[in-house]
Design an enzyme around this catalytic site. Structure first.
Site, PDB file in Angstrom:
ATOM      1  N   THR A 122       0.812  -1.213   0.000  1.00 57.23           N
ATOM      2  CA  THR A 122       0.000   0.000   0.000  1.00 57.23           C
ATOM      3  C   THR A 122       0.847   1.264   0.000  1.00 57.23           C
ATOM      4  O   THR A 122       0.302   2.365  -0.103  1.00 57.23           O
ATOM      5  CB  THR A 122      -0.940   0.023   1.218  1.00 57.23           C
ATOM      6  OG1 THR A 122      -0.199  -0.268   2.411  1.00 57.23           O
ATOM      7  CG2 THR A 122      -2.049  -1.003   1.059  1.00 57.23           C
ATOM      8  N   SER A 123       2.161   1.143   0.111  1.00 59.28           N
ATOM      9  CA  SER A 123       3.018   2.321  -0.006  1.00 59.28           C
ATOM     10  C   SER A 123       4.403   1.891  -0.452  1.00 59.28           C
ATOM     11  O   SER A 123       4.911   0.841  -0.058  1.00 59.28           O
ATOM     12  CB  SER A 123       3.118   3.072   1.325  1.00 59.28           C
ATOM     13  OG  SER A 123       3.800   4.297   1.151  1.00 59.28           O
ATOM     14  N   GLU A 124       4.983   2.735  -1.295  1.00 60.02           N
ATOM     15  CA  GLU A 124       6.327   2.474  -1.782  1.00 60.02           C
ATOM     16  C   GLU A 124       6.994   3.794  -2.103  1.00 60.02           C
ATOM     17  O   GLU A 124       6.339   4.836  -2.209  1.00 60.02           O
ATOM     18  CB  GLU A 124       6.293   1.603  -3.035  1.00 60.02           C
ATOM     19  CG  GLU A 124       5.603   2.251  -4.218  1.00 60.02           C
ATOM     20  CD  GLU A 124       5.518   1.323  -5.422  1.00 60.02           C
ATOM     21  OE1 GLU A 124       5.971   1.740  -6.502  1.00 60.02           O
ATOM     22  OE2 GLU A 124       4.992   0.212  -5.274  1.00 60.02           O
TER      23      GLU A 124
END
Length: 417
Positions: A122-124
């Site tokens: 969900t985040s990078e």
């Protein structure tokens, strides 16, 4: 400490540990690689990349260890502070890869080490060439008010803060755990950037107007608050996502000194991920069927357009909707997954194979003819002045111009408390 006449503070003392030396060397190699490829020019972005220890912002990273079709997905968490992980982690965070940081909105202060199973990222952190490209395109300078929408771990926000100076760079992050994680690490860097938890689609009116606005999330159209919060002489850069991940657009909005808003849309080889909940089309589920039955052969006068014909492929995303390309196929393969149809271009012999109720290749043939009649446009103007918030796209003047309307923003699902 010494100012080196570039606006950056340089520490005259050498690093005190072997780990610090390794990080400095990795950073220098990263900058040299980006310069060698022509992606990084001399200037403030380069100096910021050299000066900022990105290992503080990216203290861990997930790597996928299962194959592309595995379900659930198997991951391994690299911890930069762990001796067994450090070398692999250090190489990864200074590579040109995206750095995966968070699964399913998880808190980031107590992650399990080693192998983990299931979940989706969900985040990078965006891979470095894209970050460099965006920051250089915005022509950042000292003292400019900067807004980052969806900063994630804060890498581009930290770079912007190093250029603009303390107190000028703000990020708006919807994910609470990621906002806290980024702010904690930015505080350690002491670059004077702030991350605020909130809805990036609303911008951040409290500190408006902004000289530069950059969106790290892809949107279907431009949120009105972003334009309203752009200062005279300001620049706004964002990705316009389409239903296919194959053909994104890059939108540059400028506000003139007189207050007039101008927007230019270009087809682009890469873009930022869309908002949470946005559904892309996918050709993967059709691969086995296409291999077994590529379709009926027919002749065509359309040679498969090159990948670099970004203006054509961007128009196709809107004017031949519902299509997605399978870039893993040996020859150009375009799928309409919702209509169970596809086209497989022949190996340069003037033929194409088509399957299903929709002649996918005919749609591209018709559009390519229109694109050529319009002058093979590579960029399009976007009208953001309509009071009804309908955003029109046009390739130029005259009856043969290509034109369409951008779709409205999708509803973004709320995060679980």
């Amino acid at each position: 400490m010494l100012n080196d006449n570039t606006g950056f503070v340089v520490d005259l003392l050498p690093p005190q540990s072997a780990d610090a030396c390794e990080a400095v060397a990795a950073r220098a190699a990263m900058v040299a690689r980006l310069e060698g490829s022509g992606e990084l020019s001399r200037g403030p972005v380069r100096e910021a990349l050299i000066a900022l220890p990105r290992e503080i912002l990216l203290p861990h990273a997930y790597v996928r260890v299962s194959g592309p079709s595995a379900d659930p997905i198997a991951w391994r968490l690299l911890d930069g502070s762990h001796p067994h992980d450090r070398q692999e982690w250090l190489e990864l965070i200074h590579s040109d890869e995206s750095i995966l940081l968070q699964r399913d909105g998880e808190p980031l202060d107590a992650l399990p080490l080693g192998p983990v199973t299931g979940g989706h990222m969900t985040s990078e952190s965006t891979y470095t060439p894209a970050t460099v490209e965006a920051l250089q395109a915005m022509e950042l300078g000292s003292g400019q008010r900067y807004l980052e929408l969806g900063p994630g771990p804060g890498v581009s926000l930290a770079l912007a803060a190093a250029i603009t100076g303390p107190g000028f760079a703000t990020g708006v992050e919807r994910d609470g755990p990621m906002a806290a994680f980024a702010q904690r690490n930015l505080h350690r860097l002491d670059v004077g950037a702030e991350v605020i938890e909130g809805d990036a689609l609303e911008g951040h009116e409290a500190r408006a107007p902004y000289d530069r606005i950059h969106s790290g999330i892809g949107v279907q159209c431009v949120p009105v608050p972003w334009v309203e919060q752009l200062a005279p002489g300001g620049r706004l850069l964002t990705t316009l996502v389409t239903r296919t991940p194959s053909w994104p657009g890059q939108l540059l909005v400028t506000r003139t000194a007189a207050g007039t808003v101008e927007a230019v849309l270009r087809g682009w080889p890469r873009g930022y991920w869309p908002l949470l909940g946005y559904r892309w089309l996918n050709a993967v589920d059709h691969r086995a069927r296409i291999k077994d039955d590529p379709g009926t052969v027919r002749s065509t006068r359309l040679t498969p357009p090159p990948d670099e014909a970004y203006g054509f492929w961007l128009a196709a995303a809107y004017l031949a909707p519902g299509l997605v390309r399978d870039f893993q196929a040996e020859t150009m393969t375009i799928v309409a997954p919702e209509e169970d149809s596809w086209a497989v271009a022949g190996p340069g012999d003037g033929t194409v194979r088509v399957h299903g109720p929709r002649d996918v290749w005919a749609a591209l043939e018709d559009l390519h003819a229109r694109w050529e009649q319009a002058g093979r446009p590579e960029q399009y103007r976007v009208d953001l002045r309509d009071s009804s918030m309908v955003q029109h796209v046009v390739s130029g003047a005259g009856p043969k111009a290509l034109t369409w309307m951008l779709p409205p923003l999708s509803a973004v699902p709320r995060q679980a408390p």
